[in-house]
Design a protein around this motif. Structure first.
Motif, PDB file in Angstrom:
ATOM      1  N   ARG A 127      -4.622   6.373   4.185  1.00  0.00           N
ATOM      2  CA  ARG A 127      -4.858   5.725   5.485  1.00  0.00           C
ATOM      3  C   ARG A 127      -5.854   4.576   5.330  1.00  0.00           C
ATOM      4  O   ARG A 127      -5.683   3.518   5.924  1.00  0.00           O
ATOM      5  CB  ARG A 127      -5.391   6.727   6.526  1.00  0.00           C
ATOM      6  CG  ARG A 127      -4.392   7.769   6.891  1.00  0.00           C
ATOM      7  CD  ARG A 127      -3.271   7.410   7.877  1.00  0.00           C
ATOM      8  NE  ARG A 127      -2.798   6.074   7.996  1.00  0.00           N
ATOM      9  CZ  ARG A 127      -1.586   5.638   7.590  1.00  0.00           C
ATOM     10  NH1 ARG A 127      -0.757   6.443   6.995  1.00  0.00           N
ATOM     11  NH2 ARG A 127      -1.213   4.397   7.767  1.00  0.00           N
ATOM     12  N   LEU A 128      -6.910   4.779   4.552  1.00  0.00           N
ATOM     13  CA  LEU A 128      -7.921   3.744   4.349  1.00  0.00           C
ATOM     14  C   LEU A 128      -7.311   2.517   3.667  1.00  0.00           C
ATOM     15  O   LEU A 128      -7.535   1.381   4.097  1.00  0.00           O
ATOM     16  CB  LEU A 128      -9.091   4.288   3.526  1.00  0.00           C
ATOM     17  CG  LEU A 128     -10.211   3.304   3.188  1.00  0.00           C
ATOM     18  CD1 LEU A 128     -10.822   2.713   4.449  1.00  0.00           C
ATOM     19  CD2 LEU A 128     -11.273   4.012   2.351  1.00  0.00           C
ATOM     20  N   VAL A 129      -6.515   2.749   2.625  1.00  0.00           N
ATOM     21  CA  VAL A 129      -5.894   1.627   1.912  1.00  0.00           C
ATOM     22  C   VAL A 129      -4.914   0.897   2.829  1.00  0.00           C
ATOM     23  O   VAL A 129      -4.902  -0.334   2.882  1.00  0.00           O
ATOM     24  CB  VAL A 129      -5.215   2.098   0.605  1.00  0.00           C
ATOM     25  CG1 VAL A 129      -4.407   0.982  -0.032  1.00  0.00           C
ATOM     26  CG2 VAL A 129      -6.258   2.629  -0.379  1.00  0.00           C
ATOM     27  N   VAL A 130      -4.116   1.635   3.589  1.00  0.00           N
ATOM     28  CA  VAL A 130      -3.181   0.998   4.526  1.00  0.00           C
ATOM     29  C   VAL A 130      -3.959   0.165   5.542  1.00  0.00           C
ATOM     30  O   VAL A 130      -3.616  -0.994   5.803  1.00  0.00           O
ATOM     31  CB  VAL A 130      -2.302   2.041   5.254  1.00  0.00           C
ATOM     32  CG1 VAL A 130      -1.559   1.417   6.433  1.00  0.00           C
ATOM     33  CG2 VAL A 130      -1.316   2.676   4.285  1.00  0.00           C
ATOM     34  N   ALA A 135      -5.490  -5.041   7.655  1.00  0.00           N
ATOM     35  CA  ALA A 135      -6.601  -5.883   8.115  1.00  0.00           C
ATOM     36  C   ALA A 135      -6.621  -7.242   7.425  1.00  0.00           C
ATOM     37  O   ALA A 135      -7.040  -8.234   8.019  1.00  0.00           O
ATOM     38  CB  ALA A 135      -7.941  -5.172   7.895  1.00  0.00           C
ATOM     39  N   VAL A 136      -6.148  -7.293   6.168  1.00  0.00           N
ATOM     40  CA  VAL A 136      -6.139  -8.575   5.461  1.00  0.00           C
ATOM     41  C   VAL A 136      -4.809  -9.311   5.631  1.00  0.00           C
ATOM     42  O   VAL A 136      -4.585 -10.334   4.994  1.00  0.00           O
ATOM     43  CB  VAL A 136      -6.507  -8.440   3.957  1.00  0.00           C
ATOM     44  CG1 VAL A 136      -7.914  -7.887   3.804  1.00  0.00           C
ATOM     45  CG2 VAL A 136      -5.497  -7.606   3.200  1.00  0.00           C
ATOM     46  N   GLY A 137      -3.932  -8.775   6.482  1.00  0.00           N
ATOM     47  CA  GLY A 137      -2.722  -9.499   6.852  1.00  0.00           C
ATOM     48  C   GLY A 137      -1.406  -8.990   6.305  1.00  0.00           C
ATOM     49  O   GLY A 137      -0.368  -9.591   6.562  1.00  0.00           O
ATOM     50  N   ALA A 138      -1.411  -7.905   5.564  1.00  0.00           N
ATOM     51  CA  ALA A 138      -0.144  -7.368   5.048  1.00  0.00           C
ATOM     52  C   ALA A 138       0.646  -6.741   6.193  1.00  0.00           C
ATOM     53  O   ALA A 138       0.056  -6.089   7.060  1.00  0.00           O
ATOM     54  CB  ALA A 138      -0.407  -6.322   3.969  1.00  0.00           C
ATOM     55  N   PRO A 139       1.955  -6.917   6.206  1.00  0.00           N
ATOM     56  CA  PRO A 139       2.767  -6.232   7.216  1.00  0.00           C
ATOM     57  C   PRO A 139       2.649  -4.716   7.023  1.00  0.00           C
ATOM     58  O   PRO A 139       2.539  -4.242   5.883  1.00  0.00           O
ATOM     59  CB  PRO A 139       4.196  -6.688   6.919  1.00  0.00           C
ATOM     60  CG  PRO A 139       4.074  -7.850   5.994  1.00  0.00           C
ATOM     61  CD  PRO A 139       2.748  -7.746   5.313  1.00  0.00           C
ATOM     62  N   ARG A 140       2.661  -3.946   8.107  1.00  0.00           N
ATOM     63  CA  ARG A 140       2.443  -2.494   8.028  1.00  0.00           C
ATOM     64  C   ARG A 140       3.403  -1.829   7.051  1.00  0.00           C
ATOM     65  O   ARG A 140       2.994  -0.980   6.263  1.00  0.00           O
ATOM     66  CB  ARG A 140       2.538  -1.838   9.398  1.00  0.00           C
ATOM     67  CG  ARG A 140       2.319  -0.323   9.290  1.00  0.00           C
ATOM     68  CD  ARG A 140       1.826   0.330  10.538  1.00  0.00           C
ATOM     69  NE  ARG A 140       0.537  -0.136  10.979  1.00  0.00           N
ATOM     70  CZ  ARG A 140      -0.638   0.315  10.526  1.00  0.00           C
ATOM     71  NH1 ARG A 140      -0.684   1.231   9.594  1.00  0.00           N
ATOM     72  NH2 ARG A 140      -1.762  -0.157  11.022  1.00  0.00           N
ATOM     73  N   GLU A 141       4.685  -2.172   7.094  1.00  0.00           N
ATOM     74  CA  GLU A 141       5.669  -1.540   6.199  1.00  0.00           C
ATOM     75  C   GLU A 141       5.315  -1.796   4.734  1.00  0.00           C
ATOM     76  O   GLU A 141       5.367  -0.892   3.908  1.00  0.00           O
ATOM     77  CB  GLU A 141       7.074  -2.059   6.514  1.00  0.00           C
ATOM     78  CG  GLU A 141       8.172  -1.314   5.812  1.00  0.00           C
ATOM     79  CD  GLU A 141       8.305   0.141   6.250  1.00  0.00           C
ATOM     80  OE1 GLU A 141       8.718   0.959   5.396  1.00  0.00           O
ATOM     81  OE2 GLU A 141       7.996   0.469   7.411  1.00  0.00           O
ATOM     82  N   ALA A 142       4.933  -3.020   4.416  1.00  0.00           N
ATOM     83  CA  ALA A 142       4.531  -3.344   3.045  1.00  0.00           C
ATOM     84  C   ALA A 142       3.237  -2.616   2.685  1.00  0.00           C
ATOM     85  O   ALA A 142       3.092  -2.109   1.563  1.00  0.00           O
ATOM     86  CB  ALA A 142       4.353  -4.856   2.882  1.00  0.00           C
ATOM     87  N   GLU A 144       2.164   0.248   3.836  1.00  0.00           N
ATOM     88  CA  GLU A 144       2.485   1.672   3.602  1.00  0.00           C
ATOM     89  C   GLU A 144       3.062   1.858   2.200  1.00  0.00           C
ATOM     90  O   GLU A 144       2.664   2.765   1.475  1.00  0.00           O
ATOM     91  CB  GLU A 144       3.472   2.189   4.650  1.00  0.00           C
ATOM     92  CG  GLU A 144       2.886   2.374   6.029  1.00  0.00           C
ATOM     93  CD  GLU A 144       1.972   3.575   6.172  1.00  0.00           C
ATOM     94  OE1 GLU A 144       1.899   4.430   5.257  1.00  0.00           O
ATOM     95  OE2 GLU A 144       1.315   3.657   7.224  1.00  0.00           O
ATOM     96  N   ALA A 145       3.987   0.999   1.810  1.00  0.00           N
ATOM     97  CA  ALA A 145       4.616   1.114   0.491  1.00  0.00           C
ATOM     98  C   ALA A 145       3.609   0.833  -0.623  1.00  0.00           C
ATOM     99  O   ALA A 145       3.544   1.578  -1.612  1.00  0.00           O
ATOM    100  CB  ALA A 145       5.804   0.156   0.391  1.00  0.00           C
ATOM    101  N   ASP A 146       2.820  -0.216  -0.474  1.00  0.00           N
ATOM    102  CA  ASP A 146       1.851  -0.577  -1.508  1.00  0.00           C
ATOM    103  C   ASP A 146       0.752   0.466  -1.650  1.00  0.00           C
ATOM    104  O   ASP A 146       0.271   0.728  -2.756  1.00  0.00           O
ATOM    105  CB  ASP A 146       1.243  -1.948  -1.213  1.00  0.00           C
ATOM    106  CG  ASP A 146       2.255  -3.076  -1.342  1.00  0.00           C
ATOM    107  OD1 ASP A 146       3.316  -2.868  -1.972  1.00  0.00           O
ATOM    108  OD2 ASP A 146       1.991  -4.163  -0.798  1.00  0.00           O
ATOM    109  N   ALA A 147       0.358   1.058  -0.538  1.00  0.00           N
ATOM    110  CA  ALA A 147      -0.703   2.066  -0.571  1.00  0.00           C
ATOM    111  C   ALA A 147      -0.299   3.270  -1.414  1.00  0.00           C
ATOM    112  O   ALA A 147      -1.161   3.924  -2.010  1.00  0.00           O
ATOM    113  CB  ALA A 147      -1.067   2.508   0.843  1.00  0.00           C
ATOM    114  N   GLU A 148       1.003   3.551  -1.508  1.00  0.00           N
ATOM    115  CA  GLU A 148       1.470   4.689  -2.309  1.00  0.00           C
ATOM    116  C   GLU A 148       1.043   4.558  -3.765  1.00  0.00           C
ATOM    117  O   GLU A 148       0.830   5.554  -4.425  1.00  0.00           O
ATOM    118  CB  GLU A 148       2.992   4.835  -2.224  1.00  0.00           C
ATOM    119  CG  GLU A 148       3.483   5.440  -0.944  1.00  0.00           C
ATOM    120  CD  GLU A 148       2.938   6.830  -0.652  1.00  0.00           C
ATOM    121  OE1 GLU A 148       2.614   7.598  -1.597  1.00  0.00           O
ATOM    122  OE2 GLU A 148       2.813   7.146   0.533  1.00  0.00           O
ATOM    123  N   GLY A 149       0.917   3.363  -4.274  1.00  0.00           N
ATOM    124  CA  GLY A 149       0.453   3.194  -5.646  1.00  0.00           C
ATOM    125  C   GLY A 149      -1.040   2.986  -5.731  1.00  0.00           C
ATOM    126  O   GLY A 149      -1.726   3.603  -6.532  1.00  0.00           O
TER     127      GLY A 149
END
Length: 172
Positions: A127-130, A135-142, A144-149
């Protein structure tokens, strides 16, 4: 278990890894290497995080399945992880060996106290990474996916910096 420093890739360096700590370059313009012990420690921590990330993902998914439907079955875990049933079974066996899960015949997989604590910590990191990525402008879907790694490789110090950044912005 988590890396102490993050390496940067790309940017003006043209795809060359550089350390954030020194940022110095050799006379040829290539980035200066970190001291051998520091670099070895970084790689060791990254390998350890890779090994733990699968267990973390499984405990988080098991907790989510139990919360959503009251049980976590190997079949459901395999399908949601996108792996074959034997692969999920092998990882669940590892969870049991590590004391993170237990299984009841015909009843599914359940987390031990340690497994539930791991799942909770992973969910909080996720949740923190997402939140930071959004907050820095990434789309939520991206995000969520990026936070997995990302969530498995970020150090505690960096997570504290993420938290402070979001708190200072009023996002937390």
């Amino acid at each position: 278990m988590q890396p102490a420093a993050i390496l940067a890739f790309g940017g003006a360096s043209g795809g060359v890894l550089t350390t954030r700590q020194s940022g110095k370059r050799s006379p040829s313009g290539t980035p200066a290497l970190a001291a051998e012990p520091a670099q070895a420690d970084r790689f060791s921590k990254a390998r350890s995080a890779r090994s733990a990330s699968m267990l973390e993902d499984y405990t988080e998914l098991i907790a989510d399945l139990i919360a959503a439907s009251g049980e976590a079955r190997t079949t459901d875990i395999a399908r949601r992880m996108g792996v074959a049933h034997p692969t999920a079974s092998k990882t669940i066996a590892r969870l049991k060996r590590e004391g993170l899960a237990r299984a009841q015949p015909y009843r599914g997989i359940f987390l031990t106290e340690a497994g539930a604590a791991m799942a909770k910590a992973v969910r909080q990191r996720h949740r923190l990474v997402v939140d930071l990525l959004v907050a820095v402008g990434a789309p939520r879907e991206a995000a969520e996916a990026d936070a997995e790694g990302i969530e498995h490789y970020v150090s505690a110090a960096t997570l504290r910096a993420f938290e402070a950044f979001l708190r200072d912005r009023g996002d937390r």
